[in-house]
Write an enzyme that holds these catalytic residues in place. Sequence first.
Site, short mmCIF file in Angstrom:
data_model
loop_
_atom_site.label_atom_id
_atom_site.label_comp_id
_atom_site.label_asym_id
_atom_site.label_seq_id
_atom_site.Cartn_x
_atom_site.Cartn_y
_atom_site.Cartn_z
N ASP A 272 0.86 -1.16 0.00
CA ASP A 272 0.00 0.00 0.00
C ASP A 272 0.91 1.23 0.00
OD1 ASP A 272 -3.25 0.62 1.52
OD2 ASP A 272 -2.09 1.77 0.06
C1 GLC Z 1 -4.22 4.37 -0.31
C2 GLC Z 1 -5.14 3.23 0.05
C3 GLC Z 1 -5.19 2.15 -1.00
C4 GLC Z 1 -5.02 2.78 -2.37
C5 GLC Z 1 -3.61 3.31 -2.45
C6 GLC Z 1 -3.35 4.03 -3.77
O1 GLC Z 1 -3.54 4.82 0.81
O2 GLC Z 1 -4.92 2.59 1.30
O3 GLC Z 1 -6.45 1.49 -0.85
O4 GLC Z 1 -5.23 1.81 -3.39
O5 GLC Z 1 -3.31 4.18 -1.37
O6 GLC Z 1 -4.10 5.19 -3.83
#
Ligand code: GLC
Length: 741
Positions: free
Chosen positions: A281
């Site tokens: 993430d």
């Molecule tokens: C965010 C979220 C995730 C998302 C990623 C890209 O912090 O936790 O669900 O896909 O970053 O935006």
Amino acid sequence: MRYISYLAVLLVLSLHGSGQKKTIAQKVDSVLRLMTLEEKVGQMNQYNGDWEATGPITKDGDKQNQIRRGMLGSMLNVTGVEHTRELQQMAMQSRLKIPLLFGQDIIHGYRTTFPIPLAEAASWDLAAIGQSARVAAKECAAAGVHWTFAPMVDIARDPRWGRVMEGAGEDPYLGSLIAAARVKGFQGGHLGDTDAVMACAKHFAAYGAAIGGRDYNSVDMSLRSLWEYYLPPFKAALDAGAATFMNSFNDLNGIPATANGYLLRDILKGKWKFQGFVVSDWGSVGEMINHGYVNDNYGAAKAASIAGCDMDMESRSYIKNLATLVKEGKVPLAVVDEAVRRILTKKFEMGLFDDPFRFCNDARAAKEWNNAENLAKARTMAEKSIVLLKNERNVLPISKTTKTIALIGPFIKGIRDNLGFWSYEWPDDSGRIVSAWAGVQKKLGSGTQLLYAQGCGVTDSSRAGFDEAVAAAKNADVVVMQVGEARDMSGEAKSRSSIRLPGVQEDLIKAIQATGKPLVVMINAGRPLIFNWTADNVPAILYTWWLGTTAGDAIADVLFGDYNPSAHLPMSFPRSEGQIPVYYNHFSTGRPAKNDHDLYYVSAYTDLPNDPKFPFGFGLSYASFTYGDIKMSSAVLKPGQSVTATITITNSGRVDGEETVQLYIRDMVGSVVRPVKELKGFKKVSLKAGESREVSFTIAPNDLRFYNDKLEYVFEPGDFKLFIGGNSRDVKEAAFILKAD
Ligand code: GLC
């Protein structure tokens, strides 16, 4: 070493490939053999785009040079045919011309915004949910997107956690079916079609169990709970072919998910044999420093890569440290090779090596975006997502010949607040998004006078607008209010300790209710909210979530009876924050309360009834459904056999309607204690007014399995209860015995 062109390598291989899978594997290996260690690490590196999605991009920034040097495998938050084409062209300037993957959070629509996922889950309509993902895929693929960071499949029992809006609620059975439907919707018939995008099952794992419902907080649970409740939707997503997974931010039992070898190696890539790749993430690799799990990015890169995290989103830990770690023998080259193989395999499967620009097609964008078919599907999904929580004295549906209707509340004329969190705004949008006001206006024409008053703000304490709102109500034959959360009040990093109707909205409801006019209250929200006074005193309540582009049309369809509400809650609604977590599939305990008033040394609150305000699976209709008694094909179930439970449902109402008939079981005695109810099936049944129909469910021993204290997935002989009803509380009951042989 003289590098023969990789195209030549591919040409040779394509003549000899014996089949698509073998050919891709060979092609991947042929590319891998040509790559330097630095180029391999580059494939494991993902950056966020930092240019305007529709504006010109800077051509000489550091990221672009890294792309030209093959130091970047993927980007996120870069969309648009022109924009993705320009960056892909830079990738083609790299030595090996390995194409970029473009990823994006397409959670509930791209150009056409659908209801938020939790609202869609309330439809219990897997086909409609799959269609929603299909439309989203077609629209974003036409914008150069290869990969969506969806579906979010986190089971969540705590509505203080703002990200409940993104998932499918509290139940693993429903959540697993919805996870599969969304993966198939996004990936379409065949990964590699230009209207299909890679799905990403996230956030692996147990992110929804953050302590206190506080986003990014720790998660601590038994492995049995992990396997019983939180892993099933991920397994369902994998079985549906999810191309990628995303690890979660949280630590799980003390080890951050990003470097949790038990999750990534033992379960996902080991036991489950996942062939895709895992992306971290946002920044979660580097965040392990904050977790206190590693000292620095060097340690983070080591821990995450060895644990099985294949791609580093935005933390730059891999690009800055992984090659050194390999050279120093701290990370085996095989770890890097395996990650790169997984990533390259997906790029080949997406056809990007054959044509890196195959998703960059202006004609497809023009055809796919905002077309009438997509909007019609969004409207149907929105209609199916609206939950009728109360309808006393048949205030609903409202007659279309009503002379004067007052539309009151902070969201009645709201536009973008209907889109919810994780949605995209477009210049031409405001004309396309349908507010409740606009939807009612379109539906009724000039025969009905509409009165409007905002009444109050969303979160402020001003009552200055109350008088005007009360006056409007007094001048109307019926009042419709729309209250709730603004679109940024649920979602990522939006945990709230209070989930009551914000501001003075419930005071406004009380003031309007005091006029004595027939009152309908609609609640816009990304989560279950607490609104006890409204629930007890207002005759008609609709839960309208955040319904997307066509919100007002769907709302009008329901308000005036052109669509008979059919949705059922995918999460329990608490009476108080103090009651959280409250969920239907709880254990009995040694001292279960006999009823809501039983306080004699039992497991209960002295100041609150035990059950939720609205139970899991709850939802009313303008029709009324009555259930006969359950007939069992046998009172005994033996291994290798099945039993069938049959019940007659009657629509004793005056209008046609659809009921979601739910099947629950209870394993009365187990080697570990078992929930008082577990959802094991449901059927959506459309019945004409006065019609009756038999509905049957078949239960086999394998449907009764659970994880015992050795984490074996087993069924155990003994007594079972079986329940059938329109929600998890109001059910008919039967029993059977599962025999050992
Ligand atoms: C965010 C979220 C995730 C998302 C990623 C890209 O912090 O936790 O669900 O896909 O970053 O935006």
